[in-house]
Design a protein around this motif. Structure first.
Motif, PDB file in Angstrom:
ATOM      1  N   ILE A  73       6.946 -10.830   4.510  1.00  0.00           N
ATOM      2  CA  ILE A  73       6.879 -10.482   3.225  1.00  0.00           C
ATOM      3  C   ILE A  73       7.228  -8.900   2.990  1.00  0.00           C
ATOM      4  CG2 ILE A  73       5.398  -9.805   1.045  1.00  0.00           C
ATOM      5  CD1 ILE A  73       3.943 -12.495   1.480  1.00  0.00           C
ATOM      6  N   GLU A  74       6.573  -8.168   4.046  1.00  0.00           N
ATOM      7  CA  GLU A  74       7.077  -6.641   4.179  1.00  0.00           C
ATOM      8  C   GLU A  74       8.360  -6.469   4.629  1.00  0.00           C
ATOM      9  OE1 GLU A  74       4.190  -5.282   6.838  1.00  0.00           O
ATOM     10  OE2 GLU A  74       2.381  -5.086   5.235  1.00  0.00           O
ATOM     11  N   ASP A  75       8.940  -7.448   5.621  1.00  0.00           N
ATOM     12  CA  ASP A  75      10.222  -7.433   5.856  1.00  0.00           C
ATOM     13  C   ASP A  75      11.252  -7.414   4.721  1.00  0.00           C
ATOM     14  OD1 ASP A  75       9.655  -6.756   8.468  1.00  0.00           O
ATOM     15  OD2 ASP A  75       9.855  -8.818   9.010  1.00  0.00           O
ATOM     16  N   LYS A  76      10.943  -8.552   4.128  1.00  0.00           N
ATOM     17  CA  LYS A  76      11.647  -8.855   2.781  1.00  0.00           C
ATOM     18  C   LYS A  76      11.689  -7.445   1.618  1.00  0.00           C
ATOM     19  CE  LYS A  76      12.136 -13.468   2.252  1.00  0.00           C
ATOM     20  NZ  LYS A  76      13.706 -13.727   2.084  1.00  0.00           N
ATOM     21  N   ILE A  77      10.551  -6.859   1.644  1.00  0.00           N
ATOM     22  CA  ILE A  77      10.604  -5.627   0.669  1.00  0.00           C
ATOM     23  C   ILE A  77      11.304  -4.403   1.107  1.00  0.00           C
ATOM     24  CG2 ILE A  77       8.757  -4.020  -0.164  1.00  0.00           C
ATOM     25  CD1 ILE A  77       6.781  -6.389  -0.275  1.00  0.00           C
ATOM     26  N   ALA A  78      11.036  -4.216   2.714  1.00  0.00           N
ATOM     27  CA  ALA A  78      11.745  -3.120   3.050  1.00  0.00           C
ATOM     28  C   ALA A  78      13.285  -3.262   2.887  1.00  0.00           C
ATOM     29  CB  ALA A  78      11.590  -3.110   4.514  1.00  0.00           C
ATOM     30  N   LYS A  79      13.917  -4.478   3.099  1.00  0.00           N
ATOM     31  CA  LYS A  79      15.330  -4.995   2.848  1.00  0.00           C
ATOM     32  C   LYS A  79      15.767  -4.847   1.251  1.00  0.00           C
ATOM     33  CE  LYS A  79      15.558  -7.660   7.048  1.00  0.00           C
ATOM     34  NZ  LYS A  79      15.850  -8.893   7.701  1.00  0.00           N
ATOM     35  N   GLY A  80      14.854  -4.721   0.548  1.00  0.00           N
ATOM     36  CA  GLY A  80      15.044  -4.788  -1.077  1.00  0.00           C
ATOM     37  C   GLY A  80      15.158  -6.202  -1.525  1.00  0.00           C
ATOM     38  N   ASN A  81      14.812  -7.150  -0.671  1.00  0.00           N
ATOM     39  CA  ASN A  81      15.089  -8.677  -1.069  1.00  0.00           C
ATOM     40  C   ASN A  81      13.770  -9.093  -1.696  1.00  0.00           C
ATOM     41  OD1 ASN A  81      15.926 -11.111  -1.487  1.00  0.00           O
ATOM     42  ND2 ASN A  81      15.878 -11.730   0.977  1.00  0.00           N
ATOM     43  N   VAL A 125       0.855  -1.312   0.056  1.00  0.00           N
ATOM     44  CA  VAL A 125      -0.066  -0.055   0.047  1.00  0.00           C
ATOM     45  C   VAL A 125       0.973   1.161   0.128  1.00  0.00           C
ATOM     46  CG1 VAL A 125      -1.661   1.369   0.992  1.00  0.00           C
ATOM     47  CG2 VAL A 125      -1.773  -1.388   0.935  1.00  0.00           C
ATOM     48  N   PRO A 126       1.810   1.289   0.929  1.00  0.00           N
ATOM     49  CA  PRO A 126       2.900   2.452   0.840  1.00  0.00           C
ATOM     50  C   PRO A 126       3.392   2.902  -0.573  1.00  0.00           C
ATOM     51  CG  PRO A 126       3.301   1.297   2.889  1.00  0.00           C
ATOM     52  CD  PRO A 126       2.230   0.460   1.798  1.00  0.00           C
ATOM     53  N   ASN A 127       3.810   1.768  -1.117  1.00  0.00           N
ATOM     54  CA  ASN A 127       4.587   1.912  -2.583  1.00  0.00           C
ATOM     55  C   ASN A 127       3.565   2.007  -3.563  1.00  0.00           C
ATOM     56  OD1 ASN A 127       7.638   1.671  -1.663  1.00  0.00           O
ATOM     57  ND2 ASN A 127       6.335  -0.167  -0.466  1.00  0.00           N
TER      58      ASN A 127
END
Length: 383
Positions: A359-367, A269-271
């Motif tokens: 999932i959100e943690d992976k997105i935040a890390k760019g993974n 949602v934020p992106n």
């Protein structure tokens, strides 16, 4: 080609009832040997424990009827369930079915057979959902195609050779009840034999009738069957406590054979964009687990705990907000697209909070593998 296919299908239909027939035959034989040769000939006539003999016969026959009744529901009346047809997700803008307009241009249409993509779904490395060619439908989470039944089964657990059918979302609770009641029946068979075998042999030494060979054979079969059923019940309850199906547990224990990754497409949602995120099976182990073991058990057995022991099941019935036309278009009267939840109803699988956070943690890390924008994210709600 078609002739060989028909022969193979007929053979499969016939083969499905071979092992259940063997189980039913052994059940009838064991019941006869137990009731007649043990309860009547020995306990009732020789030992004169008449009330015990009558009680054991009544309880065993009652459990026999319960087991057969559950089997009929599980295999014939209810079945494992069928995933409703799911049209492709509305990821790319679609062209009107009526083609180009007078000026030769093409307009984006809302009248194309497609479904608003959910916020998270299993996909390929490019972000496209999994397609089932035989069913001509998308395969939703935890759904697998059954070659024996010819359709996709929601929350596919396994194919039970001894029962003769696939165990899925609809008949899972019935399967647990079948194994539990069958275990109780077999326990009630071999335990009294062990209790009375000493009295019978002692009476035989005093010139009484010997222990019938059918009772001995029933004892061996009952113990063997009880061990198989109780081990199956214990393993299944353990898997339920972790919110895993038997198939998922097997695949998790054999990562090298079944692959090492799961890929999901998640709407951030934020992106305001979708991210394709990859997990190995070790990370995927707890993706469906709820907060507590009881919540996991209720997810499989139902929220009404009284129905856990009542051997009465029925398939899920639900009504969508819209009537689907013969052409298969999933449209509301206003022209708004339906969501996946409205199509699947109770068959919809919801990811746990742990999954979304991972999932959100992976997105935040760019993974993540890639990003994409789905056209359906701009025109409707996601579920």
């Amino acid at each position: 080609m078609s002739l060989s296919c028909n022969i193979r299908l007929r053979r499969r239909w016939w083969f499905r009832f071979v092992f259940p027939g063997i189980v039913f035959g052994l059940l009838c034989y064991g019941t006869w040997a137990y009731c007649h040769k043990l309860c009547y000939d020995q306990i009732y006539k020789q030992l004169h424990h008449r009330s015990i003999a009558i009680g054991l016969i009544c309880v065993v026959c009652f459990l026999d009827a319960i087991v057969v009744f559950i089997w009929c529901q599980m295999v014939i009346w209810v079945g494992p369930g069928t995933q409703p047809h799911v049209a492709p997700y509305l990821i790319l803008p679609t062209v009107s079915k009526e083609g180009a307009d007078d000026e030769g241009s093409q307009d984006v249409s809302m009248e194309y057979d497609a479904v608003i993509p959910p916020s998270c779904y299993q996909c390929d490395p490019h972000g496209y959902p999994i397609w089932c060619s035989p069913c001509q439908s998308l395969k939703t989470e935890r759904t697998h195609h059954s070659s024996e039944l010819g359709h996709c089964v929601p929350r596919f657990d396994h194919y039970c050779l001894w029962v003769g059918t696939v165990i899925g979302r609809d008949n899972y609770r019935l399967f647990i009840q079948f194994v539990a009641y069958f275990s109780s029946l077999l326990l009630l068979m071999w335990l009294p034999i062990c209790v009375y075998i000493r009295d019978i042999t002692q009476r035989h030494r005093g010139h009484g009738p010997p222990l019938n060979v059918n009772v001995i054979l029933t004892l061996a079969l009952a113990i063997f069957g009880w061990l198989m059923n109780t081990s199956t019940l214990a393993a299944t309850v353990f898997y339920m406590g972790q919110n895993q199906t038997s198939l998922e547990a097997i695949m998790d224990s054999k990562r090298k054979k079944f692959g090492t990754r799961k890929i999901f497409c998640y709407y951030s949602v934020p992106n305001k964009s979708r991210f394709v995120v990859e997990f190995d099976r070790k990370e995927f182990h707890a993706f469906w687990s709820k907060k507590t073991v009881l919540a996991n058990l209720k997810d499989f057995m139902g929220s009404n705990m009284l129905m856990w022991i009542i051997p009465l099941g029925k398939p899920y019935t639900f009504h969508c907000r819209t009537e689907l036309s013969d052409s298969g278009n999933h449209l509301l009267p206003s022209g708004q697209r339906v969501t996946l939840g409205e199509i699947l109803g109770p068959y919809e699988e919801r990811f746990s909070d742990y999954t979304i956070q991972a999932i959100e943690d992976k997105i935040a890390k760019g993974n993540y593998l890639t990003t994409l924008r789905a056209f359906g994210d701009e025109i409707g709600p996601k579920r």
